[in-house]
Scaffold this active site. Structure first.
Site, PDB file in Angstrom:
ATOM      1  N   ARG A 257      61.210  22.344  49.067  1.00 30.06           N
ATOM      2  CA  ARG A 257      62.144  22.591  50.169  1.00 30.06           C
ATOM      3  C   ARG A 257      61.690  23.819  50.954  1.00 30.06           C
ATOM      4  O   ARG A 257      61.292  24.824  50.371  1.00 30.06           O
ATOM      5  CB  ARG A 257      63.569  22.788  49.645  1.00 30.06           C
ATOM      6  CG  ARG A 257      64.123  21.544  48.961  1.00 30.06           C
ATOM      7  CD  ARG A 257      65.542  21.709  48.504  1.00 30.06           C
ATOM      8  NE  ARG A 257      65.969  20.537  47.728  1.00 30.06           N
ATOM      9  CZ  ARG A 257      67.135  20.423  47.105  1.00 30.06           C
ATOM     10  NH1 ARG A 257      68.011  21.408  47.174  1.00 30.06           N
ATOM     11  NH2 ARG A 257      67.437  19.338  46.429  1.00 30.06           N
ATOM     12  N   ARG A 272      66.248  30.365  44.576  1.00 27.71           N
ATOM     13  CA  ARG A 272      66.002  29.561  45.778  1.00 27.71           C
ATOM     14  C   ARG A 272      64.517  29.607  46.093  1.00 27.71           C
ATOM     15  O   ARG A 272      64.026  30.542  46.724  1.00 27.71           O
ATOM     16  CB  ARG A 272      66.827  30.101  46.949  1.00 27.71           C
ATOM     17  CG  ARG A 272      66.993  29.135  48.108  1.00 27.71           C
ATOM     18  CD  ARG A 272      67.868  29.736  49.197  1.00 27.71           C
ATOM     19  NE  ARG A 272      69.202  30.032  48.721  1.00 27.71           N
ATOM     20  CZ  ARG A 272      70.198  29.153  48.657  1.00 27.71           C
ATOM     21  NH1 ARG A 272      70.003  27.921  49.055  1.00 27.71           N
ATOM     22  NH2 ARG A 272      71.387  29.513  48.208  1.00 27.71           N
ATOM     23  N   GLU A 344      75.677  27.582  41.692  1.00 29.30           N
ATOM     24  CA  GLU A 344      75.457  26.134  41.628  1.00 29.30           C
ATOM     25  C   GLU A 344      74.218  25.786  40.800  1.00 29.30           C
ATOM     26  O   GLU A 344      73.156  26.382  40.966  1.00 29.30           O
ATOM     27  CB  GLU A 344      75.290  25.569  43.040  1.00 29.30           C
ATOM     28  CG  GLU A 344      75.050  24.068  43.067  1.00 29.30           C
ATOM     29  CD  GLU A 344      74.608  23.567  44.427  1.00 29.30           C
ATOM     30  OE1 GLU A 344      73.999  22.482  44.473  1.00 29.30           O
ATOM     31  OE2 GLU A 344      74.852  24.261  45.443  1.00 29.30           O
ATOM     32  N   SER A 347      74.756  19.290  41.718  1.00 29.10           N
ATOM     33  CA  SER A 347      75.655  18.718  42.711  1.00 29.10           C
ATOM     34  C   SER A 347      75.640  17.216  42.506  1.00 29.10           C
ATOM     35  O   SER A 347      74.573  16.594  42.572  1.00 29.10           O
ATOM     36  CB  SER A 347      75.192  19.084  44.121  1.00 29.10           C
ATOM     37  OG  SER A 347      76.140  18.710  45.086  1.00 29.10           O
ATOM     38  N   ARG A 386      66.920  26.724  37.739  1.00 29.34           N
ATOM     39  CA  ARG A 386      68.193  27.446  37.657  1.00 29.34           C
ATOM     40  C   ARG A 386      68.747  27.436  36.228  1.00 29.34           C
ATOM     41  O   ARG A 386      69.433  28.377  35.821  1.00 29.34           O
ATOM     42  CB  ARG A 386      69.198  26.854  38.642  1.00 29.34           C
ATOM     43  CG  ARG A 386      68.812  27.116  40.093  1.00 29.34           C
ATOM     44  CD  ARG A 386      69.951  26.844  41.058  1.00 29.34           C
ATOM     45  NE  ARG A 386      69.549  27.147  42.434  1.00 29.34           N
ATOM     46  CZ  ARG A 386      70.389  27.246  43.448  1.00 29.34           C
ATOM     47  NH1 ARG A 386      71.682  27.069  43.259  1.00 29.34           N
ATOM     48  NH2 ARG A 386      69.943  27.527  44.663  1.00 29.34           N
TER      49      ARG A 386
END
Length: 422
Positions: A257, A272, A344, A347, A386
């Site tokens: 990403r 991130r 988070e 999801s 994560r």
């Protein structure tokens, strides 16, 4: 992609649902374009019918020895007009698809209104460690096994090099998640491509709206932002049998990403990054199955955190905070002592028939006359990087070593503690 019939039948309800997401009213623009296209199709059909009638008349005139030149000239003109009308119809169809492709999915009725501030906590599990804790990057660098400087020298910001026991711990986490999902949760493991073409990324809704969030090669491939893309596209342009649903698939892949909209956010550490590993869960269901499957998928992701004994909470996202293709989303947030907050880690989204319409993925019940769009669901089960962060911060010892969670020790060759330079 949206069902045009739904918009035609109740444009006010369509716009009201979009408003819940903070998206502008769009029904009028869609219906205006729809009317233009239907008018164009009507004109095309009239010309095609007249061409067919004129062709029959030519035969009748010639059979009687008459002059058919005027009819032949008319057909020649019609041929040109029909070609132009057909091209106009295709242009309007492309314009309609382009318009619909920018409109997000509609939120389910039970999804709360508002933005991030309206996200609703559903439940919590575990007891957060409230004592002062070091950040994961401090712990990793203290072990000598997490190197951001070396990664930056070769790749720039938002990359990391893991070494020794931390590299093995990351691998162990991915293998543990896959084993749990395939042996206990009923998912089939898939090893998909991580380079895909435009139509695959379009099918799951990342294109055209979110192109800047992705990486693209010079010869037209996209690096997948998540295995959701190739797993969901396995049913692209297929007609499935209702009796074979739900299909449940999982994959561990690298994900890529650009983080285009994340400037200044989480610039330190592994939260991130441009490249990370993730175990993805994807389900393909009938419309009747999808709501229950959503709850099941979320429970499967939660079970990973429970087995790792990591405190977490589950949020029902508000309409304005959901992803583009979702109609309902649960976020799992894990407790990070180093930040003293939940972050988070998964999801899980039900996309309804939104992606299926873009991919032309359908299913048919035995004896049914027509196939209908399937429902698609996706979720992280979990984001491996994560999860590594959460393990480091929740299992850190006073001396800077890291206790290895019991369920991971078999994957670590029996190692119980990660010490400096392990």
């Amino acid at each position: 992609m949206h069902d045009l019939k739904l918009i035609r039948d109740n444009p006010e309800a369509f716009d009201a649902s979009l408003a819940r997401r903070g998206f502008p009213a769009s029904a009028a623009a869609v219906l205006d374009l729809d009317l233009k296209r239907r008018d164009a199709q009507t004109r095309l059909q009239v010309m095609q019918a007249r061409r067919n009638d004129a062709s029959r008349e030519i035969g009748q005139v010639k059979s009687k020895g008459g002059d058919a030149s005027a009819l032949m000239a008319e057909i020649a003109t019609l041929k040109s007009d029909i070609q132009a009308a057909d091209e106009a119809d295709k242009a309007l169809a492309a314009e309609m698809e382009a318009l619909l492709s920018t409109i997000p999915n509609l939120p389910a009725p039970e999804v709360p209104e508002g933005g991030e501030e309206a996200n609703t906590e559903i439940r919590r599990w575990g007891t957060p460690r409230l004592a002062e804790g070091a950040a994961h990057y401090e712990l990793g660098e203290g072990l000598g096994l997490m190197d951001f400087e070396a990664a930056a020298r070769m790749s720039g910001a938002r990359f990391v090099v893991l070494k020794g026991a931390l590299a093995r711990l990351e691998r162990a986490l991915g293998q543990f998640m896959l084993d749990l999902h395939t042996t206990e949760n009923g998912y089939m493991e898939v090893a998909p491509p991580v380079l895909v073409r435009d139509q695959a990324v379009y099918g799951t809704g990342q294109l055209p709206k979110f192109a800047e969030d992705l990486f693209r090669t010079t010869n037209g491939f996209w690096l997948v932002p998540t295995a959701e893309v190739p797993l969901t596209n396995l049913v692209r342009e297929q007609i499935l049998d209702d009796a074979d649903l739900p299909l449940r698939m999982t994959a561990l892949t690298p994900c890529f990403r650009s983080e285009a909209g994340a400037a200044g956010r989480d610039t330190r550490g592994m939260i991130r990054q441009h490249q990370f590993a993730k175990v993805e869960l994807v389900s393909i269901t009938t419309p009747e199955q999808s709501a229950a499957e959503h709850e099941r998928m979320t429970a499967c992701a939660e079970e990973v955190l429970k087995r790792l004994d990591l405190p977490y909470r589950v949020l029902l996202l508000a309409a304005g905070d959901m992803g583009f293709g979702a109609t309902k989303t649960y976020d799992l947030e894990v407790w990070l002592p180093g930040q003293k907050t939940y972050r988070e880690i998964s999801s899980c989204s039900n996309c309804g028939d939104f992606q299926a319409r873009r991919m032309q993925a359908r299913a048919k019940a035995p004896g049914a006359k027509n196939a209908r769009p399937v429902h698609t669901l996706n979720g992280s089960g979990l984001a491996v990087g994560r999860t590594l962060v959460a393990v480091l911060e929740n299992y850190a010892q006073a001396d800077g070593s890291i206790a290895v969670p019991t369920v991971l020790q078999p994957y670590m060759g029996g190692l119980q503690t990660i010490s400096p330079h392990a």
